[in-house]
Design a protein around this motif. Structure first.
Motif, PDB file in Angstrom:
ATOM      1  N   THR B 286       0.831  -1.208   0.000  1.00  0.00           N
ATOM      2  CA  THR B 286       0.000   0.000   0.000  1.00  0.00           C
ATOM      3  C   THR B 286       0.863   1.255   0.000  1.00  0.00           C
ATOM      4  O   THR B 286       0.627   2.207  -0.746  1.00  0.00           O
ATOM      5  CB  THR B 286      -0.922   0.002   1.232  1.00  0.00           C
ATOM      6  OG1 THR B 286      -1.581  -1.266   1.289  1.00  0.00           O
ATOM      7  CG2 THR B 286      -1.944   1.100   1.142  1.00  0.00           C
ATOM      8  N   THR B 287       1.893   1.235   0.874  1.00  0.00           N
ATOM      9  CA  THR B 287       2.771   2.400   0.958  1.00  0.00           C
ATOM     10  C   THR B 287       3.485   2.638  -0.374  1.00  0.00           C
ATOM     11  O   THR B 287       3.578   3.769  -0.860  1.00  0.00           O
ATOM     12  CB  THR B 287       3.804   2.189   2.072  1.00  0.00           C
ATOM     13  OG1 THR B 287       3.108   1.836   3.256  1.00  0.00           O
ATOM     14  CG2 THR B 287       4.617   3.451   2.280  1.00  0.00           C
ATOM     15  N   ARG B 290       1.228   4.218  -2.797  1.00  0.00           N
ATOM     16  CA  ARG B 290       1.035   5.652  -2.549  1.00  0.00           C
ATOM     17  C   ARG B 290       2.230   6.447  -3.050  1.00  0.00           C
ATOM     18  O   ARG B 290       2.094   7.493  -3.688  1.00  0.00           O
ATOM     19  CB  ARG B 290       0.847   5.897  -1.052  1.00  0.00           C
ATOM     20  CG  ARG B 290      -0.580   5.799  -0.610  1.00  0.00           C
ATOM     21  CD  ARG B 290      -1.042   6.969   0.266  1.00  0.00           C
ATOM     22  NE  ARG B 290      -0.159   7.299   1.361  1.00  0.00           N
ATOM     23  CZ  ARG B 290      -0.223   6.757   2.576  1.00  0.00           C
ATOM     24  NH1 ARG B 290      -1.123   5.834   2.843  1.00  0.00           N
ATOM     25  NH2 ARG B 290       0.597   7.135   3.526  1.00  0.00           N
ATOM     26  N   LYS B 414      -7.635  10.247   2.498  1.00  0.00           N
ATOM     27  CA  LYS B 414      -6.180  10.242   2.523  1.00  0.00           C
ATOM     28  C   LYS B 414      -5.562   9.777   1.205  1.00  0.00           C
ATOM     29  O   LYS B 414      -4.396  10.029   0.942  1.00  0.00           O
ATOM     30  CB  LYS B 414      -5.693   9.313   3.638  1.00  0.00           C
ATOM     31  CG  LYS B 414      -5.690  10.004   4.973  1.00  0.00           C
ATOM     32  CD  LYS B 414      -5.095   9.086   6.006  1.00  0.00           C
ATOM     33  CE  LYS B 414      -5.333   9.621   7.412  1.00  0.00           C
ATOM     34  NZ  LYS B 414      -5.289   8.540   8.385  1.00  0.00           N
ATOM     35  N   ASP B 415      -6.344   9.085   0.376  1.00  0.00           N
ATOM     36  CA  ASP B 415      -5.708   8.431  -0.767  1.00  0.00           C
ATOM     37  C   ASP B 415      -5.534   9.340  -1.976  1.00  0.00           C
ATOM     38  O   ASP B 415      -5.047   8.920  -3.006  1.00  0.00           O
ATOM     39  CB  ASP B 415      -6.490   7.173  -1.167  1.00  0.00           C
ATOM     40  CG  ASP B 415      -7.947   7.494  -1.414  1.00  0.00           C
ATOM     41  OD1 ASP B 415      -8.354   8.625  -1.062  1.00  0.00           O
ATOM     42  OD2 ASP B 415      -8.663   6.647  -1.958  1.00  0.00           O
ATOM     43  N   SER B 417      -3.777  12.517  -4.013  1.00  0.00           N
ATOM     44  CA  SER B 417      -2.493  13.211  -4.005  1.00  0.00           C
ATOM     45  C   SER B 417      -2.720  14.704  -3.841  1.00  0.00           C
ATOM     46  O   SER B 417      -1.828  15.438  -3.446  1.00  0.00           O
ATOM     47  CB  SER B 417      -1.752  12.958  -5.311  1.00  0.00           C
ATOM     48  OG  SER B 417      -2.493  13.506  -6.384  1.00  0.00           O
TER      49      SER B 417
END
Lengths: 219, 462
Positions: B286-287, B290, B414-415, B417
């Motif tokens: 996931t990180t 992102r 949060k997802d 940009s």
């Protein structure tokens, strides 16, 4: 299926190779276009995964040459070049699909399956053979409504038959599809897998042409 | 006063002023010179007149004296002679402008011209020229008789002569100067034609046109400027290209290792039987995703800002939109995406990649902020208007205005940009399209709609 992976990044290449192997296919992995040419001339491949920026050249001219020389092997481009124009170039050069890095390995598996189905002539992943309901995309088989579990190798072998209904496949052809150059293959590996498939799916699912090979039967 | 900003006007004014001043200076010099010459001539005439009249006066005076003596002899026949002054005056009828007096040793006037006024003649102090407030005078003396003559010419005569001369010199200037000014203006205008052509060439080209300027038929003064500008344009083009290839290379260099790491994390998750290890692998994945998303957006922004966003040949935008929609469909968004496109090509000279990035960001945005499970309508009109609409609660006006600011998020999800709409805005601004946001969607009471009008090749090419 037998897949040729052309990718120079060792970390990504290893993961892709493992994923394809886990799907039951055989993989030959090279990092250079020169090696790819040698490997292609030495064996028959069902699919090529091609990176576009390789140490000894670009993938697009390589693909164009491949198509010019008459090769019909499906090609999926795996690349970091994400621009529309790059993608259009790649597809125009003769690629069947274009996957931009980074990608999900499951998505890669799905796309490989989809391209392979299109090449077999039936893009529909749902196939019914007698009492068997087969979903090639989901890799699931139901026999008389009950789920049957297959190992990856069994799947790969069964898929080879389903994608070529009625066609006779020699033991050598099947070995080539299931194992890469680097694999050590037991002499009776194909027979073992065929007998397991018959046990799980029905005796008549695969017919044996003595001394010639196997073909999909009519259970 | 500030100098005018037009080179043409400045040149014309400077040249006109210089020519006018020179003309006037030349005329004044000539007038002064002529006046001097004329003064000489007049003086000579004055002197000449004195020298002609004086002997006659001397002679006449002697005659007179003899007459007097004769009268004492009582010679009546000699008495009927004409008056002396009259006689002499008749001799000098042509000296209309001169008056004169002849005086004896004691300063008594013995003879004078008909119109001579006594006040105009100061007493004799020596031979030569004198000048009073009103007259120019010449004095001469005749040796043993002790007679002196003073011939006077009124200054007004000379002044009026000078005025006439000045007028005949100046009058032509009244015509010549405006004519030369017109000629100068015309000449300057003609000579500056290449400059105007250059200006027109520059002002007509769009921001995207970095082609070299033509230096055909340019005056040698402009050539280095145009050459310098062409070199600058070359460097600019090279810089744009470099930036573009840097962005592409950087994307490639970053993508491959990230792709490797994500793929390994996925393999780890697939191969491990340890649930907590699988969980960690998932977190790593996931990180990494992102990180990848953010680097991708930064790269898109760099591309949107650095690259040429218009092409020379317009292309059909439909296949690009289709490709992007297919991409989203493949990752499972298919049921939500409703795409409508005309059957005819929709041409624009917006760069394909730029349009791709724009579409991707708009659709991504709509999928992310649209209500889960509800449709995202993507429409491309035959006139080149792309609208992407999603269902969501109405967005407040102040939030609408803030949306295209970098790292601004409409919600605290949060997802995102926070760069998507900033990228879209950059492409719209630099590529020349029109971008508009509406919430709620016109005709509905909720939702969010983005309208992007593609730059038209026909309008944008000039």
């Amino acid at each position: 299926m037998r897949v040729l992976l052309i990718e120079d990044d060792t970390v990504l290449g290893a993961a892709v190779r493992d994923q394809i192997k886990a799907d039951g296919h055989s993989v030959d992995w090279v990092a250079r276009l020169d090696d790819a040419r040698d490997t292609l001339s030495a064996g028959v491949f069902d699919l090529i995964l091609l990176d576009l920026m390789l140490p000894d050249g670009r993938g697009v001219p390589f693909l164009k040459n491949l198509r010019t020389s008459g090769a019909v092997t499906p090609v999926i481009i795996l690349t970091a070049l994400d621009q529309i124009s790059d993608r259009i170039d790649g597809l125009n050069a003769g690629a069947d699909d274009y996957i931009v890095k980074p990608f999900d390995l499951d998505e890669l598996s799905a796309r490989i399956g989809s391209v392979a189905r299109r090449y077999s002539g039936n893009p529909n992943p749902i196939v019914t053979i007698g009492p068997l309901d087969i979903d090639l995309a989901a890799r699931s088989i139901h026999r008389d409504g009950k789920a049957v579990a297959l190992t990856a190798r069994e799947w790969a072998l069964f898929e080879a038959f389903v994608q070529r209904p009625g066609q006779l496949l020699s033991k050598a052809q099947l070995e080539e599809r299931l194992y890469s150059f680097d694999d050590t293959v037991d002499s009776n590996a194909i027979e073992v897998h065929v007998s397991r498939l018959r046990k799980k799916l029905g005796r008549d699912i695969i017919e044996t042409e003595r001394g010639l090979g196997y073909r999909l039967g009519h259970p | 006063m500030n100098a005018p900003r037009s080179l043409q006007l400045r040149l014309a004014l400077a040249l006109g002023l210089a020519v006018t001043v020179l003309w006037l200076a030349a005329a004044s010099f000539t007038a002064e010179k002529l006046r001097h010459e004329m003064d000489g001539l007049f003086d000579a005439a004055l002197e000449d007149a004195a020298q002609r009249i004086l002997p006659l006066a001397v002679h006449s005076t002697r005659e007179h004296r003899r007459d007097e003596e004769f009268r004492e002899d009582k010679r009546p026949e000699r008495r009927g002679g004409p008056a002396r002054a009259e006689r002499i005056a008749r001799l000098h009828k042509d000296d209309r402008f001169f008056t004169w007096v002849v005086r004896d040793r004691k300063g008594e006037t013995v003879l004078r011209s008909a119109n001579a006024e006594k006040e105009a003649f100061p007493p004799f102090t020596g031979e030569g020229f004198r000048q009073t407030a009103t007259h120019r005078l010449y004095y001469d003396a005749a040796g043993r008789d002790g007679l002196t003559i003073a011939v006077a010419e009124p200054l007004s005569h000379r002044t009026s002569m000078a005025r006439e001369m000045l007028l005949s010199l100046g009058l032509p200037l009244l015509i010549v100067i405006p004519l030369s000014l017109a000629a100068i203006f015309f000449a300057v205008r003609t000579s500056l034609r290449p400059v105007r052509r250059l200006r027109a060439d520059l002002s007509q080209r769009g921001a995207r046109n970095l082609a070299a300027l033509s230096d055909q038929g340019l005056p040698s003064e402009l050539e280095p400027i145009v050459q310098g500008m062409n070199q600058l344009l070359d460097r600019l083009r090279a810089a744009f290209e470099a930036e573009r290839s840097f962005a592409a290379n950087a994307a490639h260099e970053l993508r491959t290792p990230v792709a490797g790491a994500i793929a390994q994390a996925q393999r780890l998750r697939a191969e491990t039987k340890d649930a907590s290890a699988a969980e960690r692998a998932k977190e790593i994945e996931t990180t990494l995703k992102r990180l990848n998303l953010l680097s991708e957006k930064l790269m898109q922004l760099a591309r949107a800002e650095g690259a040429r966003l218009r092409t020379d040949t317009p292309a059909d935008m439909r296949p690009i939109l289709k490709l992007i929609v297919d991409d989203f469909a493949r990752i499972g968004a298919a049921p939500r995406l409703h795409l409508e496109m005309p059957d005819e090509p929709v041409l624009s000279d917006l760069e394909r990649d730029a349009f791709g990035i724009l579409c991707r960001n708009l659709i991504e945005n709509a999928l992310k902020h649209g209500r889960t499970g509800e449709a995202v309508d993507i429409t491309l009109s035959p006139t080149g208007v792309l609208t992407v609409a999603n269902a969501c609660p109405p967005v407040a006006d102040e939030d609408l205005a803030r949306l295209t600011t970098r790292f601004a998020r409409a919600t605290d999800k949060k997802d995102g940009s926070g760069l998507g709409l900033a990228i879209v805005r950059t492409i719209a601004e630099r590529g020349g399209g029109e971008l508009a946001f509406a919430s709620p969607i016109p005709g509905r009471d909720e939702g969010f709609e983005v309208r992007f009008t593609l730059p038209r090749s026909d309008a944008g090419s000039e």
